[in-house]
Design an enzyme around this catalytic site. Structure first.
Site, mmCIF file in Angstrom:
data_model
loop_
_atom_site.group_PDB
_atom_site.id
_atom_site.type_symbol
_atom_site.label_atom_id
_atom_site.label_comp_id
_atom_site.label_asym_id
_atom_site.label_seq_id
_atom_site.Cartn_x
_atom_site.Cartn_y
_atom_site.Cartn_z
ATOM 1 N N CYS A 163 -4.142 7.861 9.998
ATOM 2 C CA CYS A 163 -4.291 7.288 11.338
ATOM 3 C C CYS A 163 -3.819 8.269 12.413
ATOM 4 C CB CYS A 163 -3.470 6.006 11.445
ATOM 5 S SG CYS A 163 -4.106 4.703 10.406
ATOM 6 N N ILE A 204 8.884 5.955 16.978
ATOM 7 C CA ILE A 204 8.535 6.722 15.776
ATOM 8 C C ILE A 204 7.353 7.656 16.024
ATOM 9 C CG2 ILE A 204 7.894 6.593 13.334
ATOM 10 C CD1 ILE A 204 10.641 5.375 13.820
ATOM 11 N N ARG A 224 2.055 14.044 13.501
ATOM 12 C CA ARG A 224 2.313 13.818 12.066
ATOM 13 C C ARG A 224 2.426 15.119 11.266
ATOM 14 N NH1 ARG A 224 -0.831 8.588 10.061
ATOM 15 N NH2 ARG A 224 1.111 8.278 8.934
ATOM 16 N N PRO A 225 3.341 15.986 11.633
ATOM 17 C CA PRO A 225 3.546 17.232 10.882
ATOM 18 C C PRO A 225 4.115 16.947 9.489
ATOM 19 C CG PRO A 225 5.319 16.910 12.436
ATOM 20 C CD PRO A 225 4.317 15.815 12.713
ATOM 21 N N ILE A 226 4.141 17.972 8.633
ATOM 22 C CA ILE A 226 4.766 17.797 7.304
ATOM 23 C C ILE A 226 5.834 18.861 7.086
ATOM 24 C CG2 ILE A 226 2.757 16.649 6.251
ATOM 25 C CD1 ILE A 226 2.130 19.333 4.843
ATOM 26 N N ASP A 227 6.431 19.326 8.189
ATOM 27 C CA ASP A 227 7.451 20.376 8.080
ATOM 28 C C ASP A 227 8.652 19.967 7.233
ATOM 29 O OD1 ASP A 227 7.713 18.635 10.446
ATOM 30 O OD2 ASP A 227 9.636 19.641 10.650
ATOM 31 N N GLN A 228 9.021 18.683 7.252
ATOM 32 C CA GLN A 228 10.166 18.250 6.440
ATOM 33 C C GLN A 228 9.824 18.213 4.952
ATOM 34 O OE1 GLN A 228 13.313 17.756 7.909
ATOM 35 N NE2 GLN A 228 12.088 18.741 9.517
ATOM 36 N N ARG A 231 -8.632 0.104 4.940
ATOM 37 C CA ARG A 231 -7.768 1.078 4.260
ATOM 38 C C ARG A 231 -6.509 0.409 3.745
ATOM 39 N NH1 ARG A 231 -6.338 6.151 7.685
ATOM 40 N NH2 ARG A 231 -4.947 6.240 5.896
ATOM 41 N N ASP A 247 4.884 -0.010 11.976
ATOM 42 C CA ASP A 247 3.589 -0.508 11.497
ATOM 43 C C ASP A 247 3.328 -1.954 11.916
ATOM 44 O OD1 ASP A 247 3.548 1.292 8.315
ATOM 45 O OD2 ASP A 247 3.229 1.912 10.395
ATOM 46 N N ARG A 259 -3.580 9.757 4.571
ATOM 47 C CA ARG A 259 -2.298 10.396 4.820
ATOM 48 C C ARG A 259 -1.619 10.767 3.502
ATOM 49 N NH1 ARG A 259 0.397 13.350 8.199
ATOM 50 N NH2 ARG A 259 2.629 13.124 8.030
ATOM 51 N N LYS A 276 0.842 -1.208 0.000
ATOM 52 C CA LYS A 276 0.000 0.000 0.000
ATOM 53 C C LYS A 276 0.871 1.250 0.000
ATOM 54 C CE LYS A 276 -1.673 1.506 4.043
ATOM 55 N NZ LYS A 276 -1.363 2.890 4.422
ATOM 56 N N ASN A 277 1.905 1.277 0.866
ATOM 57 C CA ASN A 277 2.645 2.528 1.050
ATOM 58 C C ASN A 277 3.629 2.821 -0.076
ATOM 59 O OD1 ASN A 277 1.120 2.962 3.288
ATOM 60 N ND2 ASN A 277 2.670 2.275 4.740
HETATM 61 C C1 EPZ Z 1 4.430 6.549 6.500
HETATM 62 O O1 EPZ Z 1 3.797 7.607 7.220
HETATM 63 C C2 EPZ Z 1 3.415 5.439 6.434
HETATM 64 N N1 EPZ Z 1 2.214 5.895 5.740
HETATM 65 C C3 EPZ Z 1 3.041 4.977 7.835
HETATM 66 O O2 EPZ Z 1 2.222 3.829 7.676
HETATM 67 C C4 EPZ Z 1 4.295 4.550 8.580
HETATM 68 O O3 EPZ Z 1 3.942 4.256 9.922
HETATM 69 C C5 EPZ Z 1 5.328 5.675 8.561
HETATM 70 O O4 EPZ Z 1 5.580 6.070 7.194
HETATM 71 C C6 EPZ Z 1 6.644 5.248 9.182
HETATM 72 O O5 EPZ Z 1 7.144 4.127 8.519
HETATM 73 C C7 EPZ Z 1 2.247 5.972 4.384
HETATM 74 O O6 EPZ Z 1 3.236 5.646 3.752
HETATM 75 C C8 EPZ Z 1 0.977 6.437 3.716
HETATM 76 P P1 EPZ Z 1 7.027 9.524 8.504
HETATM 77 P P2 EPZ Z 1 4.499 9.057 7.266
HETATM 78 O O7 EPZ Z 1 7.013 10.781 7.760
HETATM 79 O O8 EPZ Z 1 5.154 9.307 5.971
HETATM 80 C C9 EPZ Z 1 7.831 12.698 11.929
HETATM 81 C C10 EPZ Z 1 0.366 2.489 7.933
HETATM 82 O O9 EPZ Z 1 -0.005 1.862 8.929
HETATM 83 N N2 EPZ Z 1 7.758 13.684 10.845
HETATM 84 O O10 EPZ Z 1 8.066 8.495 8.198
HETATM 85 O O11 EPZ Z 1 3.516 10.010 7.799
HETATM 86 C C11 EPZ Z 1 6.501 12.023 12.190
HETATM 87 O O12 EPZ Z 1 5.731 12.795 13.095
HETATM 88 C C12 EPZ Z 1 0.840 3.907 8.096
HETATM 89 O O13 EPZ Z 1 0.422 2.021 6.761
HETATM 90 C C13 EPZ Z 1 8.052 15.013 11.125
HETATM 91 O O14 EPZ Z 1 8.360 15.379 12.261
HETATM 92 O O15 EPZ Z 1 5.608 8.798 8.382
HETATM 93 C C14 EPZ Z 1 6.908 10.702 12.782
HETATM 94 O O16 EPZ Z 1 7.166 10.877 14.152
HETATM 95 C C15 EPZ Z 1 0.657 4.407 9.514
HETATM 96 N N3 EPZ Z 1 7.981 15.918 10.116
HETATM 97 C C16 EPZ Z 1 8.207 10.370 12.058
HETATM 98 O O17 EPZ Z 1 8.672 11.615 11.501
HETATM 99 C C17 EPZ Z 1 7.648 15.566 8.837
HETATM 100 O O18 EPZ Z 1 7.607 16.449 7.944
HETATM 101 C C18 EPZ Z 1 8.051 9.369 10.923
HETATM 102 O O19 EPZ Z 1 7.032 9.865 10.067
HETATM 103 C C19 EPZ Z 1 7.351 14.214 8.578
HETATM 104 C C20 EPZ Z 1 7.425 13.281 9.590
#
Ligand code: EPZ
Length: 458
Positions: free
Chosen positions: A144, A355, A149-153, A425, A333, A120, A49-50
């Site tokens: 979820c 995480i 879950r910010p998107i600042d990066q 989902r 996950d 997401r 999925k991801n």
């Molecule tokens: C992806 O989410 C997956 N979702 C998640 O899977 C998975 O848990 C996660 O990666 C980690 O592997 C999809 O791919 C659709 P991250 P994502 O950015 O991209 C912080 C599932 O069950 N962060 O790797 O949102 C964030 O808060 C779902 O299939 C920032 O601070 O995860 C977290 O603590 C649930 N700023 C950490 O990084 C940012 O700009 C990892 O988040 C982005 C993230």
């Protein structure tokens, strides 16, 4: 005439949402489970999925036809495909796991779709639309509720590539008037989403882009391989640093999504927790190494084949400790599913969720089934119990829902898992695959249907 066209457009829009709405109604259904049946047999794992979500967005980057194979038929991918149609791309389903996409006639870069807000991966449309059209207006992502879950990066990367970004009315409004240019970006946090999103934006940018401290998950490599099959020039995916040379244009491709590491891991835990014997087919064993290692530490038997893994659950399982980390560490996950398996081991296990800050919500639901787990901050202390007892529980997010189904498979008596929309989902035909392994589980609309199931299976 105008009135008539408006009516037709309105009816089309209603029909589209009605179709998703009907799916939404299915989402409120329940799983009823009678526990005590160890899983036996074979299960085939679907596409990741991801990875698929990034690949679907990436199909916007060319005006040629893109054919995606081994696409999971789950709600998140279907919502993304609906959104592509909404902005003018043609999307044709060739079979249940193959879709043809052509973005040549995309006429809008603004995606405002109430369903998109619930997932997401809507944020991948920002990177893809910026990469191709140098502008995008996309709702802030949902997904979820497992942390802030910010998107600042993501935004840091887009700005480095020359984009002006503001957040207005819950949408990310982004524009790069004179196009995107290469940049050297260091991610402050290892982020799957930011890594994929910046790749999508950079492949057509002018010049070289280096992204450091990137995520290395299998789905990152899969999205990079997909983009390279379209003529992109991406090197280093799967390592700490990704190097991209921008190209002028991308061409069409036919690409098969890799098997889903987390769906596979979920069935591995289900096999171990129910003390069953299951051959899990269409997997890449290397992607499952951390899960296999933990199940082995617990005393289970794991037999690896080229594209399959067999899990034989040991009757009395040992505790072990888990710390979730970016790949190749233990995947976050898989934390809920592994925790349920540990909750039936003989002894105490410690699980550290490094995480996300709020990924233990399922613990209260599991307590209703007789588990003994204490949560202190981002650590859970699991005291294994002999058995679970059936109860009515709520799936609070995708993986928590899957974990509660595993708990129901192991419990004495009947378990009702509510709010299974979360589970659908990310898991295709979850109950059908479990039924084929001998589980007594059924998708029901309401309590009346659940009662019929209970009478039937006794
Ligand atoms: C992806 O989410 C997956 N979702 C998640 O899977 C998975 O848990 C996660 O990666 C980690 O592997 C999809 O791919 C659709 P991250 P994502 O950015 O991209 C912080 C599932 O069950 N962060 O790797 O949102 C964030 O808060 C779902 O299939 C920032 O601070 O995860 C977290 O603590 C649930 N700023 C950490 O990084 C940012 O700009 C990892 O988040 C982005 C993230």
């Amino acid at each position: 005439m105008a009135y008539c066209i408006l009516t037709i457009v309105t009816i089309n829009t209603i029909n589209k949402y009605d179709k998703i709405e009907r799916k939404e109604q299915v989402m409120d259904h329940k799983y009823i489970i009678k526990g005590g049946h160890p899983l036996h047999g074979e299960v085939v794992i679907g596409g990741a999925k991801n990875a698929a979500l990034g690949i679907i967005a990436g199909s916007l980057l060319t005006d040629d036809e893109v054919i995606i194979e081994n696409l999971p038929d789950v709600r998140d991918t279907n919502v993304m495909l609906e959104a592509l149609k909404e902005i003018g791309a043609s999307v044709n389903r060739i079979d249940s796991h193959t879709v043809s996409i052509n973005a040549a006639n995309v006429e809008a870069v603004s995606i405002d779709d109430e369903y998109i807000r619930k997932i997401r991966a809507s944020y991948y449309f920002i990177g893809a639309l910026l990469g191709k059209y140098h502008k995008a207006c996309v709702p802030l992502p949902g997904g979820c509720a497992i942390g802030s879950r910010p998107i600042d990066q993501h935004i840091k990367g887009f700005r480095a590539l020359g984009t002006h970004i503001q957040i207005r009315n819950g949408c990310v409004q982004a524009g790069a008037g004179d196009g995107l240019h290469g940049a050297h970006i260091y991610l402050d946090v290892v982020s799957v989403g930011a890594t994929i999103n910046i790749m999508l934006a950079a492949v057509l940018a002018e010049g070289r882009t280096i992204i450091e401290n990137v995520a290395k998950e299998p789905h990152i490599v899969d999205v990079a391989n997909f983009l390279n099959s379209m003529g992109a020039n991406i090197k280093g995916a799967g390592t700490d640093t990704i190097r991209i040379r921008g190209v002028k244009k991308l061409h069409g491709t036919t690409y098969a999504v890799i098997p889903d590491q987390i769906e596979a891991g979920t069935f591995m835990c289900a096999a171990a927790a129910t003390r069953g014997d299951v051959l899990i087919r269409n997997v890449i064993p290397k992607h499952l190494e951390s899960i296999s290692a933990k199940l082995l530490e617990m005393g289970n038997t794991i037999i690896e084949y080229d594209e399959a893994v067999r899990v034989i659950g040991r009757e009395v399982q040992r505790p072990t400790d888990i710390k979730t980390l970016p790949y190749p560490g233990f995947p976050t996950d898989m934390q809920p599913q592994m925790s349920v398996t540990l909750a039936l081991a003989k002894g105490t296990s410690i699980v550290t969720e490094s995480i996300f800050e709020n990924r233990f919500k399922y613990v209260d639901e599991l307590a209703r089934m007789g588990s003994s787990i204490k949560v202190e901050g981002n650590v859970s202390i699991i005291d294994g119990v002999e058995t679970f007892y059936g109860a009515s529980v709520n799936a609070l997010d995708l993986r928590a829902g899957a974990a509660l189904v595993i708990a129901g498979l192991c419990a004495e008596g009947f378990t009702m898992v509510n709010e299974i929309g979360y589970i659908q989902r990310g898991y295709e035909h979850f109950e059908k695959k479990l039924q084929a392994l001998g589980a007594a589980i059924e998708l029901v609309e309401d309590r009346r249907e659940a009662m019929k199931f209970r009478m039937r299976v006794g």
